[in-house]
Design an enzyme around this catalytic site. Sequence first.
Site, mmCIF file in Angstrom:
data_model
loop_
_atom_site.group_PDB
_atom_site.id
_atom_site.type_symbol
_atom_site.label_atom_id
_atom_site.label_comp_id
_atom_site.label_asym_id
_atom_site.label_seq_id
_atom_site.Cartn_x
_atom_site.Cartn_y
_atom_site.Cartn_z
ATOM 1 N N HIS A 156 -3.315 7.274 1.719
ATOM 2 C CA HIS A 156 -3.748 5.914 1.458
ATOM 3 C C HIS A 156 -4.959 5.657 2.358
ATOM 4 O O HIS A 156 -5.054 6.234 3.445
ATOM 5 C CB HIS A 156 -2.636 4.909 1.753
ATOM 6 C CG HIS A 156 -3.102 3.504 1.606
ATOM 7 N ND1 HIS A 156 -3.579 3.027 0.410
ATOM 8 C CD2 HIS A 156 -3.219 2.500 2.502
ATOM 9 C CE1 HIS A 156 -3.962 1.772 0.574
ATOM 10 N NE2 HIS A 156 -3.753 1.429 1.835
ATOM 11 N N CYS B 70 0.806 -1.223 0.000
ATOM 12 C CA CYS B 70 0.000 0.000 0.000
ATOM 13 C C CYS B 70 0.842 1.277 0.000
ATOM 14 O O CYS B 70 0.376 2.330 -0.407
ATOM 15 C CB CYS B 70 -0.952 0.004 1.192
ATOM 16 S SG CYS B 70 -2.201 -1.313 1.143
ATOM 17 N N ASN C 177 -10.168 0.140 -0.890
ATOM 18 C CA ASN C 177 -8.715 0.217 -0.754
ATOM 19 C C ASN C 177 -8.093 -0.357 -2.018
ATOM 20 O O ASN C 177 -8.106 -1.571 -2.229
ATOM 21 C CB ASN C 177 -8.274 -0.575 0.483
ATOM 22 C CG ASN C 177 -6.767 -0.576 0.686
ATOM 23 O OD1 ASN C 177 -6.007 -0.144 -0.173
ATOM 24 N ND2 ASN C 177 -6.328 -1.075 1.835
#
Length: 312
Positions: free
Chosen positions: A238, A107, A268
């Site tokens: 993020h 991520c 996500n």
Amino acid sequence: MSVEGLRFISAAEYVPEHILTNDDIQVHLNQEICPDWVKGKLGISERRIITSGESTSSLAEKAVRKAIQNAGVRPESIDLLILATASPERRAPATACIVQFDVSAVCSGFLFALSIATAMMNAGAARRAIVVGADTFSDATDWERRDCVFFGDGAGAVLLEKRSIHIGGGNAGRYDSELFTNGRDLEAFTIPLGSSSTFLMDGKAVFDAAAHAVPKCIDAVLTRNAITADDIDIVIPHQPSRYLLENIAASSGISFDRFELCMGRVANTVGATIPIALAQAMENNRISTGDAVLFATAGAGFTAGAALHFWS
């Protein structure tokens, strides 16, 4: 490392057409989830999922082409292209052979790749660069588990330019980042080897690691640039969950209404999240010359980071 004279020329996103809502997961996949809880706690209403013929590289390619088109520049004027992905199509060769030079930090991949690109540009290795984040974690999701609600597929790309002259006055054009890695939380989020492997996650461990590391990275980059949380105009984060971002906002002293959120419509998207959120903010004219733009991320590994850019 601080870089001067940096400009974000354009940003673009590309997500699959197939939409999977929380209600779809509950009804069609027969999962015992509460759609309202997923939306309220995680901030996710729906996600995009690849279908036959789509892949990480195909999403990345479309995002890159859109970013070039939005910028109105010639493709041959691009000196560097870096892909951040944690969902390559093959173990070998690297997805870089399909797209170009790639980085894997899950991520946090996009922010790590962005910092690599800016360092190379600062060293004179490139004047104009594209950084793209693309991931397809639907392939690493067990749709029979309740944690299947977290991820969606997508890609986002930004086109950057390094200029030798100072533009915009003051700090405009400066970019500075603080990156962090620590293998202590290696097992908090993992995908074992194997073509059919799906992610395994200890939600509490992931939350605790991110809630601790991200504010520290934010504080470091703000302190180094002699500004405070009140000086931040917009945060491009993020987005693992709304609850985590609210915690990070409170710990950092940054008002949550300054966070640009895209997780509601795409979930996500791993390495694609930050460039998708940036493309959304730019499209909605939320960023002006001189604004202090803060990027923040956390990912498996454990990785974390924050970057500050004074928009030019």
